[in-house]
Design a protein around this motif. Structure first.
Motif, PDB file in Angstrom:
ATOM      1  N   ASN A  27       0.822  -1.212   0.000  1.00  0.00           N
ATOM      2  CA  ASN A  27       0.000   0.000   0.000  1.00  0.00           C
ATOM      3  C   ASN A  27       0.852   1.257   0.000  1.00  0.00           C
ATOM      4  O   ASN A  27       0.520   2.235  -0.655  1.00  0.00           O
ATOM      5  CB  ASN A  27      -0.938   0.008   1.201  1.00  0.00           C
ATOM      6  N   ALA A  28       1.957   1.200   0.744  1.00  0.00           N
ATOM      7  CA  ALA A  28       2.824   2.373   0.818  1.00  0.00           C
ATOM      8  C   ALA A  28       3.438   2.655  -0.546  1.00  0.00           C
ATOM      9  O   ALA A  28       3.474   3.801  -1.001  1.00  0.00           O
ATOM     10  CB  ALA A  28       3.913   2.148   1.857  1.00  0.00           C
ATOM     11  N   ARG A  41       2.268   1.839  -3.428  1.00  0.00           N
ATOM     12  CA  ARG A  41       1.227   2.269  -4.350  1.00  0.00           C
ATOM     13  C   ARG A  41       0.891   3.747  -4.207  1.00  0.00           C
ATOM     14  O   ARG A  41       0.455   4.381  -5.163  1.00  0.00           O
ATOM     15  CB  ARG A  41      -0.031   1.443  -4.090  1.00  0.00           C
ATOM     16  N   ALA A  42       1.053   4.252  -2.994  1.00  0.00           N
ATOM     17  CA  ALA A  42       0.626   5.626  -2.739  1.00  0.00           C
ATOM     18  C   ALA A  42       1.575   6.667  -3.328  1.00  0.00           C
ATOM     19  O   ALA A  42       1.212   7.818  -3.471  1.00  0.00           O
ATOM     20  CB  ALA A  42       0.460   5.852  -1.245  1.00  0.00           C
ATOM     21  N   PRO A  92       3.394   8.305  -6.380  1.00  0.00           N
ATOM     22  CA  PRO A  92       3.343   8.293  -7.841  1.00  0.00           C
ATOM     23  C   PRO A  92       4.694   7.914  -8.432  1.00  0.00           C
ATOM     24  O   PRO A  92       5.735   8.302  -7.901  1.00  0.00           O
ATOM     25  CB  PRO A  92       2.997   9.745  -8.198  1.00  0.00           C
ATOM     26  N   LEU A 105       6.182   8.863 -10.982  1.00  0.00           N
ATOM     27  CA  LEU A 105       6.961   9.991 -11.471  1.00  0.00           C
ATOM     28  C   LEU A 105       7.823  10.580 -10.351  1.00  0.00           C
ATOM     29  O   LEU A 105       8.951  11.019 -10.570  1.00  0.00           O
ATOM     30  CB  LEU A 105       6.018  11.053 -12.022  1.00  0.00           C
ATOM     31  N   ILE A 106       7.263  10.587  -9.138  1.00  0.00           N
ATOM     32  CA  ILE A 106       8.012  11.096  -7.989  1.00  0.00           C
ATOM     33  C   ILE A 106       9.155  10.145  -7.650  1.00  0.00           C
ATOM     34  O   ILE A 106      10.288  10.572  -7.376  1.00  0.00           O
ATOM     35  CB  ILE A 106       7.073  11.254  -6.769  1.00  0.00           C
ATOM     36  N   LYS A 134      -0.543  -6.146  -4.662  1.00  0.00           N
ATOM     37  CA  LYS A 134      -1.876  -6.071  -4.081  1.00  0.00           C
ATOM     38  C   LYS A 134      -2.861  -6.942  -4.863  1.00  0.00           C
ATOM     39  O   LYS A 134      -3.640  -7.698  -4.287  1.00  0.00           O
ATOM     40  CB  LYS A 134      -2.344  -4.619  -4.076  1.00  0.00           C
ATOM     41  N   GLY A 146      -9.343  -1.395 -12.405  1.00  0.00           N
ATOM     42  CA  GLY A 146      -8.646  -1.671 -11.165  1.00  0.00           C
ATOM     43  C   GLY A 146      -7.165  -1.382 -11.269  1.00  0.00           C
ATOM     44  O   GLY A 146      -6.569  -0.860 -10.351  1.00  0.00           O
ATOM     45  N   LEU A 176      -5.493   0.703 -13.126  1.00  0.00           N
ATOM     46  CA  LEU A 176      -5.053   2.084 -13.193  1.00  0.00           C
ATOM     47  C   LEU A 176      -4.658   2.545 -11.801  1.00  0.00           C
ATOM     48  O   LEU A 176      -3.750   3.337 -11.630  1.00  0.00           O
ATOM     49  CB  LEU A 176      -6.167   2.967 -13.748  1.00  0.00           C
ATOM     50  N   LEU A 177      -5.370   2.040 -10.805  1.00  0.00           N
ATOM     51  CA  LEU A 177      -5.069   2.431  -9.442  1.00  0.00           C
ATOM     52  C   LEU A 177      -4.394   1.324  -8.656  1.00  0.00           C
ATOM     53  O   LEU A 177      -4.029   1.515  -7.520  1.00  0.00           O
ATOM     54  CB  LEU A 177      -6.355   2.820  -8.727  1.00  0.00           C
ATOM     55  N   ASP A 208      -5.936  -1.390  -7.693  1.00  0.00           N
ATOM     56  CA  ASP A 208      -6.920  -1.743  -6.687  1.00  0.00           C
ATOM     57  C   ASP A 208      -7.895  -2.664  -7.380  1.00  0.00           C
ATOM     58  O   ASP A 208      -8.087  -2.571  -8.578  1.00  0.00           O
ATOM     59  CB  ASP A 208      -7.622  -0.459  -6.232  1.00  0.00           C
TER      60      ASP A 208
END
Lengths: 267, 311
Positions: free
Chosen positions: B128-129, B131-132, B134, B136-137, B167, B296, B298-299, B301
């Motif tokens: 989850n971490a 995934r959060a 982006p 690009l960052i 996930k 799903g 794209l995110l 999820d």
């Protein structure tokens, strides 16, 4: 009878893998190795990545700078504004266009093909490229960013929504047409109620997508918090950068939790 | 039982006309619509644009599109754009491979029907971490540390893919059938044998489908990564845009579109073939399932399925 008994004791013959699958696996492995060479793959960088002295400059985070209203909070608000307005406009436009893009509810065959064709092209260009293109076209700032996200979220939304409409029950629409309904009212009363929960769920998804995209839009000059990230990186203020990243991280997680909670209630 | 015991429902007049609409639902609808409109209006104030700007924007956009025609393929091809298209593809492919190879074993330890909570919780938190943040960052940070180049981009994409693929694979493993595992335990199989012969064959087709989907998404991501100097076709687009060489921009854009559409088509075909298995006709259900998965992915999820009765 004896045949069956013998068959049970003998172990069944293992199916031989086909030559085709061997060839496929070898080809993919070869392609992977070739691609890795082409882009300069190095095992060492997995270690270098962590031992680089530059990481020390990310700590400690100057929280007083991060919590200063003008530095992070205001650009963050702009980020939300970009995401909200593009979701609202993009998703509103997606409702009629999505209906036009489904075989079930399209008003005419040319409209069906043209809208599909255009939307497939629009979707093939990633959101940040839209951002960069529109910054060039209409100038730096949040306005260009909103256009980019509106266009991209429209394209994603119509794809998802039109396929839900495809899968909708055609019988109510048939009944509405048989009763003499014109096209728009027939679709509105016979199909819309069926697909509306899916529409709302997808809209929430698109909102989440837009929040994430708008966080980085600033890297191409399209407004929001990304602009601050870009300035701090180019001036090597890595400690400030880490502070911004932690806040972005928290926001993404919170938004996701809210969105998941709403979607659960919708079902 | 006599006839008198039978309870006869009280006769009431049949309803005439349209039944009244339930008030509560209507209030909700008005409230939510109002909230959305207010939010949109508030957002509008932050954009610092006038109504005239909105009217002008399509014209400005069209102006640029006009300048892009006819696209100048010759100049960009001479500058090595074809090689950069392939570089973007390599970045996406290697990123997907990194994501797949790392996430697949980890996802077993994140599944509730395989791993104990002590192992499961940290692995899920990790997914989850990741995934959060982006990609690009991530790429931007890696570029700062490891220097410019496509390899940093591939690493960033790979790292992000670990989170999303992990996930999704975890969820596939959790919804698998217990039967084969039980059968293997009953025959005296070890944990490894249970996973290898009972779990992997069950989940692999779906998981590979997710890998291919992620590859499609990563192709788009790698086209974007060039914007910040991580190699590939994005860099070419940026330099042409910055010099406002619009015919060249048009050519690069068309190449990006062609790349994305071709990869989507090939990958979509492979995906449907894997999920359908050999010899079965690919039907509408497979197509719909793939759309749900796309939403799903794209995110990263799992998608809610509003039309599924068993949810």
């Amino acid at each position: 009878m004896s045949d069956t008994a013998a068959a049970v004791t003998v172990r069944p013959r293992k199916p031989r893998p086909q030559i085709r699958s061997y060839v496929l696996v070898i080809a993919l492995a070869a392609f992977t190795l070739f691609a890795a060479r082409q882009i300069g793959f190095r095992w060492g960088s997995f270690i270098d990545m962590w031992t680089n002295p530059l990481w020390d400059r990310f700590w400690p985070v100057p929280w007083d700078w991060v919590f200063n209203r003008h530095n992070v909070f205001d650009p963050l608000i702009e980020t939300f504004q970009i995401a909200i307005i593009s979701t609202v406009i993009g998703c509103s436009l997606a409702l009629p266009i999505g209906f036009a893009m489904s075989k079930l509810t399209t008003p005419s065959t040319p409209v069906f093909w043209v809208s599909r064709f255009v939307m497939n092209i629009v979707r093939a260009i990633p959101d940040l490229l839209w951002g960069k293109l529109l910054v060039t076209a209409i100038g730096i700032g949040a306005f260009a960013g909103s256009w980019a996200l509106t266009i991209f979220s429209l394209a994603v939304m119509v794809k998802l929504f039109s396929e839900t409409v495809d899968a909708a029950d055609p019988l109510p629409l048939e009944a509405a047409r048989a009763a003499g309904g014109r096209h728009t009212p027939a679709v509105r009363t016979a199909v819309l109620p069926d697909v509306f929960p899916a529409y709302v769920a997808y809209a929430l998804y698109v909102f989440e997508l837009n929040i994430r995209a708008s966080l980085v839009l600033g890297l191409v000059g399209a407004g929001g918090i990304g602009r601050v990230v870009e300035t701090q990186r180019s001036t090597f203020n890595f400690d400030r950068l880490l502070g911004i990243l932690i806040i972005m991280f928290a926001i993404v997680i919170i938004i996701e939790q809210i969105s998941v909670a709403i979607r659960k209630r919708l079902v | 039982m006599t006839a008198a015991d039978v309870i006869v429902p009280e006769q009431s007049d049949p309803p005439t006309g349209r039944p009244e609409r339930p008030m509560a639902a209507r209030n909700w609808r008005i409230g939510i619509t109002a909230a959305i409109i207010i939010a949109a209006m508030w957002s509008w104030t932050g954009l610092d644009a006038s109504f005239q700007d909105v009217l002008d924007a399509p014209g400005k956009g069209w102006n640029i599109v006009k300048q892009m025609w006819p696209p100048d393929f010759k100049t960009v091809v001479d500058r090595g754009a074809v090689g950069k298209i392939f570089e973007s593809l390599y970045v996406a492919w290697i990123g997907t491979m990194i994501g797949a190879i790392i996430s697949f074993p980890l996802s077993f330890f994140g599944a509730s029907n395989v791993a104990p909570a002590a192992l499961r919780v940290p692995i899920r938190l990790l997914f989850n971490a990741i995934r959060a943040v982006p990609e690009l960052i991530v790429a931007m940070l890696l570029l700062t540390v490891t220097g410019l180049g496509p390899w940093a981009g591939a690493l960033a994409i790979g790292l992000h893919s670990v989170g999303t693929l992990g996930k999704l694979s975890t969820e596939v493993i959790e919804t698998s059938d217990e039967g084969p595992l039980e059968a293997i335990s009953a025959a005296g199989g070890t944990f490894i044998e249970k996973m290898r012969w009972g779990m992997v064959p069950q989940v692999l087709p779906t998981v590979i489908g997710y890998w291919l989907f992620r590859f499609e998404i990563n192709v788009r991501a790698s086209a974007v990564l060039g914007l910040i100097g991580a190699g590939g076709i994005g860099g070419e687009l940026v330099s042409q845009l910055n010099f406002r060489n619009f015919p060249q921009v048009g050519a690069v854009l068309l190449m990006v579109i062609a790349m994305v559409l071709i990869i989507d088509t090939i990958s979509g075909f492979a995906r449907r073939r894997i999920i359908a298995g050999s010899g079965r006709k690919i039907d509408d259900d497979d197509h719909n399932a793939s759309t749900e998965a796309l939403a799903g992915l794209l995110l990263g999820d799992s998608i809610m399925r509003p039309n599924k009765p068993n949810d």
